[in-house]
Design an enzyme around this catalytic site. Structure first.
Site, PDB file in Angstrom:
ATOM      1  N   LYS A 114       5.197  -0.828  -1.001  1.00 28.78           N
ATOM      2  CA  LYS A 114       6.220  -1.212  -1.371  1.00 28.78           C
ATOM      3  C   LYS A 114       6.879  -0.670  -2.516  1.00 28.78           C
ATOM      4  O   LYS A 114       8.130  -0.215  -3.128  1.00 28.78           O
ATOM      5  CB  LYS A 114       6.516  -2.486  -1.719  1.00 28.78           C
ATOM      6  CG  LYS A 114       6.834  -3.625  -0.538  1.00 28.78           C
ATOM      7  CD  LYS A 114       7.204  -5.024  -1.018  1.00 28.78           C
ATOM      8  CE  LYS A 114       7.378  -6.288   0.261  1.00 28.78           C
ATOM      9  NZ  LYS A 114       6.251  -6.090   1.148  1.00 28.78           N
TER      10      LYS A 114
HETATM   11  C1  LIG Z   1       6.254  -6.563   2.661  1.00 27.36           C
HETATM   12  C2  LIG Z   1       4.548  -5.855   3.259  1.00 27.36           C
HETATM   13  C3  LIG Z   1       4.862  -5.775   4.759  1.00 27.36           C
HETATM   14  C4  LIG Z   1       6.072  -6.460   5.574  1.00 27.36           C
HETATM   15  O1  LIG Z   1       6.665  -5.892   5.001  1.00 27.36           O
HETATM   16  P1  LIG Z   1       8.273  -5.827   5.775  1.00 27.36           P
HETATM   17  O2  LIG Z   1       9.564  -4.931   4.737  1.00 27.36           O
HETATM   18  O3  LIG Z   1       9.058  -6.870   5.287  1.00 27.36           O
HETATM   19  O4  LIG Z   1       8.946  -5.562   6.918  1.00 27.36           O
HETATM   20  C5  LIG Z   1       4.634  -5.217   4.975  1.00 27.36           C
HETATM   21  N1  LIG Z   1       3.013  -5.235   4.810  1.00 27.36           N
HETATM   22  C6  LIG Z   1       2.932  -5.378   3.349  1.00 27.36           C
HETATM   23  C7  LIG Z   1       1.553  -4.482   2.614  1.00 27.36           C
HETATM   24  C8  LIG Z   1       3.521  -5.797   2.460  1.00 27.36           C
HETATM   25  O5  LIG Z   1       3.540  -5.333   1.492  1.00 27.36           O
END
Ligand SMILES: *Cc1c(COP(=O)(O)O)cnc(C)c1O
Length: 470
Positions: A114
């Site tokens: 993120k």
């Molecule tokens: C948020 C997150 C996801 C999922 O991503 P999306 O964009 O919601 O599909 C997968 N792995 C980690 C470590 C995350 O923080």
């Protein structure tokens, strides 16, 4: 480029007009008015060999045309630096064996993918708020990754305050320490005596009070934010060039998925002309999306049905970005999207099986699968034994489905979405050893903590926000 709502009820708006907004006014999501920009073969070839920041500018400038090019370049250059992402590569690529590689997206400040988008968002917000002489108070709820990524992106940014609600005593010790050790005066951690759903309900209740929202300039940074999506498109290009030698070769990507934000960015890259063969969607036990791609039925889960798993950032009951993809599936017909989500609101589901949208689905290259806790443990073990590499629980979900969906002759790139140090307990369960912590994270649990404990009351949170953001 102008943007409209997937449900058709919004006047076209420019990028910086939608940057600070969440949902479109009609409850839909913003998408480009006339589809995605297309890159021809020569443009694509010219991108191979660009460094990360230059590649990011080449992609983002197709979507952002109301921030001057030199300003946009400066903001991007200030974001994708070795100081923030740990290496000049920004997203290092490791070939595990011929035809299988790992693209690391988790070397930012909070050790999860993120950061890739959120760090840019912090710089875009600061720029646009200063330009317009405004300020913004971000109110959010988190069970871990989103909240910490938002706080590390917004800390010290002029014109922005963050009020982040989390369930008191329920985040992992590492995530708690990461968030609560921040001492920046514009970051407010609020530990709610309740569970994550209580936090989310409070945010919804406050966001639903239009007068309060306007008076205190409240905003959000959730995964439907369009700027987050476009920032994520960039690393699909990076991964493609890392895994291929010649232009025109095809690559598949395996993506651990929750809210369909990450993999939707892959879909956008594919629509722009990047030769992506398959987009491999991996879920954990919360398999809303795997079910859709296998059967055509999209059914949101109740909160009692949503399981807490060892890949917690994928524990979702509905997939918020999914509506953008369905908009494409419907050929951009907002009336179709509106009708489908009316059905979701009324019945909690829709089913495309046997209809024209289902017939259009194969064209988009999605395949899917899901995994269980036992699968994760087995995949972490096998990956460690075979390649000497420790992967986190989310990446393990991606790896498991990647191996099921591999095709000879087509490289498979697995997106690494978090570092194993964030999910120590499961790594210990799988391997009997603690994953190494990156430098700077040793002993964070012992740092002084900054947070307020509050009962699960929207009124109490409102009073706190009003006192600190008058
Ligand atoms: C948020 C997150 C996801 C999922 O991503 P999306 O964009 O919601 O599909 C997968 N792995 C980690 C470590 C995350 O923080």
């Amino acid at each position: 480029m102008r943007y409209v709502s997937t449900r058709g009820g919004m006047a076209p708006a420019r990028f910086t007009e939608i940057l600070l907004e969440g949902l479109a006014p009609d409850g839909g999501l913003t998408v480009p008015e006339h589809g995605y920009p297309r890159l021809d073969a020569a443009e694509l070839a010219a991108m191979r060999g660009l460094g990360y920041a230059d590649l990011a500018f080449a992609v983002l400038s197709r979507f952002i045309d109301d921030i001057g090019a030199s300003d946009l370049k400066r903001l991007i250059d200030a974001t994708y630096t070795p100081a923030i992402f740990g290496s000049a590569a920004i997203t290092p690529y490791t070939a595990l064996e011929p035809g299988l590689g790992l693209l690391e997206l988790s070397n930012g400040p909070t050790l999860a993918f993120k950061d890739m988008a959120m760090q840019l968002l912090g710089n875009l917000f600061e720029h646009v708020l200063a330009r317009d002489g405004r300020d913004l108070n971000i109110l959010g709820a988190t069970s871990g990754d989103t909240g910490s990524a938002a706080e590390y992106a917004m800390r010290g940014k002029r014109g922005v305050r963050v009020f982040m609600l989390s369930p008191h005593g329920r985040m992992s010790p590492f995530q708690t320490a990461q968030m609560f050790s921040l001492a920046d005066p514009n970051i407010y951690n609020i530990a709610i005596e309740g569970v994550f759903d209580d936090c989310q309900d409070i945010v919804k209740a406050i966001a639903g009070d239009a007068a309060f929202k306007a008076r205190h300039r409240l905003g959000a940074v959730n995964s439907i934010n369009w700027a987050r999506v476009v920032a994520q498109v960039v690393y699909y290009f990076k991964g493609y060039f890392a895994a291929t030698r010649g232009d025109g070769e095809e690559v598949s990507f395996a993506v651990p998925s929750g809210n369909f934000g990450n993999i939707y960015a892959g879909h956008v890259a594919r629509m722009m002309g990047l030769p992506i063969r398959r987009l491999v969607l991996a879920t954990n036990e919360n398999n809303v999306l795997d079910e859709f791609f296998r059967t055509g039925a999209y059914r949101v889960r109740g909160s009692a049905e949503t399981r807490q798993t060892s890949s917690p950032s994928m524990d979702i009951s509905k997939a918020s970005n999914f509506e953008r993809f369905v908009h494409d599936l419907a050929g951009g017909d907002a009336a179709v999207v509106r009708a489908l989500w009316q059905r979701v609101d009324a019945e909690g589901r829709f089913d495309l099986a046997g209809g024209p949208l289902m017939a259009a689905l194969p064209r988009y290259g999605f395949v899917s699968g899901s995994s269980s806790h036992a699968d994760r443990i087995a995949t972490i073990r096998a990956t460690h034994a075979r390649y000497g590499r420790i992967i986190d629980t989310h990446t393990a979900d991606g790896m498991k489905v990647a191996l099921e969906q591999r095709e000879t002759g087509v490289p498979m790139v697995v997106l690494e979405t978090a570092q194993p140090a964030k999910f120590e307990d499961t790594i210990v369960e799988a391997l009997g050893i603690r994953p190494p912590r990156p430098p700077g994270f040793a002993g964070i649990e012992a740092l002084p903590r900054h947070f307020e404990v509050m009962p699960a009351s929207a009124e109490r949170v409102k009073a706190f926000v009003a006192a600190h953001a008058p």
